[in-house]
Design a protein around this motif. Structure first.
Motif, short mmCIF file in Angstrom:
data_model
loop_
_atom_site.label_atom_id
_atom_site.label_comp_id
_atom_site.label_asym_id
_atom_site.label_seq_id
_atom_site.Cartn_x
_atom_site.Cartn_y
_atom_site.Cartn_z
N UNK A 131 44.24 21.24 32.66
CA UNK A 131 45.25 21.20 33.71
C UNK A 131 44.88 21.94 34.97
N UNK A 132 43.58 22.13 35.22
CA UNK A 132 43.15 22.94 36.36
C UNK A 132 43.50 22.28 37.69
N UNK A 133 43.24 21.00 37.81
CA UNK A 133 43.38 20.37 39.13
C UNK A 133 44.83 20.17 39.53
N UNK A 134 45.67 19.70 38.61
CA UNK A 134 47.05 19.37 38.97
C UNK A 134 48.09 20.26 38.29
N UNK A 135 47.62 21.37 37.70
CA UNK A 135 48.50 22.38 37.09
C UNK A 135 49.46 21.79 36.06
N UNK A 136 49.00 20.78 35.34
CA UNK A 136 49.79 20.19 34.27
C UNK A 136 48.84 19.84 33.13
N UNK A 137 49.00 20.51 31.99
CA UNK A 137 48.03 20.40 30.91
C UNK A 137 48.26 19.17 30.04
N UNK A 138 47.23 18.84 29.24
CA UNK A 138 47.28 17.80 28.21
C UNK A 138 47.59 16.41 28.76
N UNK A 139 47.14 16.12 29.97
CA UNK A 139 47.45 14.81 30.56
C UNK A 139 46.85 13.68 29.74
N UNK A 140 45.61 13.85 29.30
CA UNK A 140 44.95 12.78 28.54
C UNK A 140 45.60 12.54 27.20
N UNK A 141 45.86 13.60 26.45
CA UNK A 141 46.44 13.43 25.12
C UNK A 141 47.91 13.04 25.18
N UNK A 142 48.63 13.50 26.19
CA UNK A 142 50.02 13.08 26.32
C UNK A 142 50.11 11.57 26.61
N UNK A 143 49.17 11.04 27.36
CA UNK A 143 49.16 9.61 27.62
C UNK A 143 48.93 8.83 26.32
N UNK A 144 48.02 9.31 25.49
CA UNK A 144 47.75 8.66 24.21
C UNK A 144 48.98 8.72 23.31
N UNK A 145 49.68 9.85 23.34
CA UNK A 145 50.87 10.03 22.50
C UNK A 145 52.10 9.31 23.06
N UNK A 146 52.00 8.78 24.28
CA UNK A 146 53.13 8.10 24.89
C UNK A 146 54.17 9.03 25.46
N UNK A 147 53.77 10.29 25.73
CA UNK A 147 54.72 11.29 26.25
C UNK A 147 54.35 11.76 27.66
N UNK A 148 53.53 10.99 28.35
CA UNK A 148 53.13 11.36 29.71
C UNK A 148 54.35 11.35 30.63
N UNK A 149 54.51 12.40 31.41
CA UNK A 149 55.63 12.53 32.36
C UNK A 149 55.24 11.87 33.68
N UNK A 150 55.90 10.77 34.01
CA UNK A 150 55.57 10.03 35.23
C UNK A 150 55.76 10.89 36.48
N UNK A 151 56.61 11.91 36.39
CA UNK A 151 56.81 12.79 37.53
C UNK A 151 55.56 13.56 37.91
N UNK A 152 54.63 13.70 36.94
CA UNK A 152 53.38 14.42 37.21
C UNK A 152 52.54 13.70 38.25
N UNK A 153 52.75 12.42 38.43
CA UNK A 153 51.98 11.66 39.42
C UNK A 153 52.18 12.21 40.83
N UNK A 154 53.28 12.93 41.04
CA UNK A 154 53.54 13.50 42.37
C UNK A 154 52.85 14.85 42.57
N UNK A 155 52.33 15.44 41.50
CA UNK A 155 51.65 16.74 41.62
C UNK A 155 50.44 16.62 42.53
N UNK A 156 50.17 17.70 43.28
CA UNK A 156 49.06 17.68 44.22
C UNK A 156 48.06 18.78 43.91
N UNK A 157 46.80 18.51 44.20
CA UNK A 157 45.77 19.52 44.00
C UNK A 157 45.70 20.44 45.22
N UNK A 158 44.75 21.36 45.22
CA UNK A 158 44.66 22.34 46.31
C UNK A 158 44.31 21.71 47.65
N UNK A 159 43.81 20.48 47.64
CA UNK A 159 43.50 19.76 48.89
C UNK A 159 44.64 18.85 49.31
#
Length: 422
Positions: A131-159
């Motif tokens: 979760x270093x870039x977007x400050x939200x951990x387990x993005x890959x595994x949450x997608x596999x589990x079907x629990x990915x939070x669509x709101x995370x798509x709005x998260x921004x990196x340091x740039x």
């Protein structure tokens, strides 16, 4: 025809860990974050190794690299293996990749022998656990589990780049992340081999261990409001010094956790305002990270810590503000998988030690769709998330042998029994 003796797996695993460790955004410090060019290069390399091992390989809708080794019959449910291939900044090379590369090596050994099992094997290299870039951990595994939070798509990196934009630049469609989700019936269980990231196995002179649970965590943000003042004119007895109040709170938290077996507490950030050498600090912000394998134990401990902070603040004339910024449940490892891992460790000639994981892992997300188990491998000094992170050659070999033994002797009767009893 007599089966050839199995070659040592460790040297090949170590060579690949070294090769993967060279893929970094800077040459002098290993950093490989999600959806970067380094992420793509590492994913391509892993996919190539999967294909060499006899697997099909693909990149899913979130950027995970997924390899599959069919069983005796095609389209059978799979035993899932894996870990993550992103890193923290200035990382060590073993955290995450050891589990992926070892799993690939085990499949390659089965393929070398021409051996198929009554079930398929899948290896997933999860794209973003740290979760270093977007400050939200387990993005890959949450997608596999079907629990990915669509709101995370709005998260921004340091740039200022959003996750949605980064996915699009990478060639992924953020509107189809759901395609990465897998159904519970597709997997028999999940096993992750990972470095311990702690000193317990080393203290016990054991190369591997069985994980009992992944500890839950509560994170708090604490603000203490006092009164700033001149360092030379406000009498000591009349001060409302927020920093000395914070110091007393921090020591109290450390004392609480030292005296409570299984509880871990850390203050990792502190800021004092206005931050001048000749001004009494009028405001302090600090964080608390509290972890335990038991959720009830952790909740009670957090409540006790909050009361302690409030008491100290009242005594010192400070105004406290305490906010929970993260609440993550603990995830137990399935006993039937832990039993099979223990049996494999014994067959490999070692005593099976059981211990909890204080660090989070992809299994926390995968537990939503299948039972999980974990194998810990000893790391030198318990050091992790640091360039000095290291696993001895012999322990790499032992970890691989244990995982291969689990795979070859895997049975899901225990899973069915636990489901029926549940």
């Amino acid at each position: 025809m007599r089966e050839q003796a199995s070659p040592r797996l460790g040297p090949g695993i170590i060579a690949r860990i070294e090769e993967l460790g060279q893929i970094s955004e800077t040459p002098d410090a290993l950093t490989r974050v999600y959806l970067s060019s380094e992420h793509r290069r590492a994913g391509d390399l892993l996919a190539g190794w999967m294909r060499e091992a006899g697997m099909s390989a693909r990149v899913d809708a979130i950027g995970n690299v997924v390899g599959r080794y069919e069983g005796e019959e095609s389209r059978r449910p799979a035993l899932l293996l894996g870990s993550h291939y992103d890193t923290v900044r200035d990382a060590g090379k073993w955290d995450g990749p050891l589990g992926i590369v070892t799993a690939i090596a085990c499949v390659a050994e089965l393929n070398r022998r021409g051996k198929r099992l009554p079930f398929a094997i899948e290896v997933i290299a999860f794209a973003d656990e740290e979760g270093v870039r977007f400050a939200s951990t387990l993005l890959g595994s949450r997608a596999v589990a079907g629990t990915f939070d669509e709101g995370t798509l709005r998260a921004r990196d340091s740039d200022g780049v959003s996750l949605r934009e980064a996915m699009q630049r990478f060639g992924l469609d953020p509107d189809h992340i759901g395609a990465a989700a897998r159904a519970p019936g597709e997997f028999l269980g999940y096993i992750e081999l990972h470095i311990e990231q702690g000193p317990v196995l080393e203290a016990q002179a054991l190369p591997v261990g069985v994980v009992s649970a992944i500890s839950g965590a509560t994170r708090l943000n604490v603000t203490l409001e006092g009164m700033a003042g001149h360092a030379g004119t406000v009498p000591m007895a009349m001060r409302h010094d927020a920093l000395t109040g914070a110091a007393e709170c921090i020591v109290a938290i450390e004392t609480q956790c030292r005296n409570d077996i299984g509880l871990f507490g850390t203050v990792g950030y502190l800021r004092a305002d206005p931050g001048a050498s000749n001004v009494i600090p009028g405001r302090v912000i600090f964080t608390i990270d509290m972890r335990c394998a038991s959720d009830e134990h952790r909740r009670l401990a957090v409540a006790s810590a909050v009361k302690t902070i409030e008491r100290i603040a009242e005594t010192r004339g400070l105004r406290p503000q305490i906010d929970v910024t993260h609440e993550g449940r603990s995830v137990p490892c399935a006993s039937w998988l832990a039993t099979q891992i223990s049996e494999a460790i014994v067959r490999c000639g070692f005593a099976p030690m059981t211990l909890p994981s204080g660090a989070g892992h992809d299994g926390m997300a995968i537990a939503d769709i299948t039972d999980i188990g974990m194998i810990f491998v000893r790391c030198r000094g318990g050091v992790s998330h640091h360039p000095d992170e290291h696993v001895d050659d012999a322990d790499v070999e032992t970890g691989a042998r244990v995982l291969l033994d689990v795979i070859e002797n895997f049975r899901d009767e225990g899973r069915k029994k636990e489901k029926n009893n549940g």
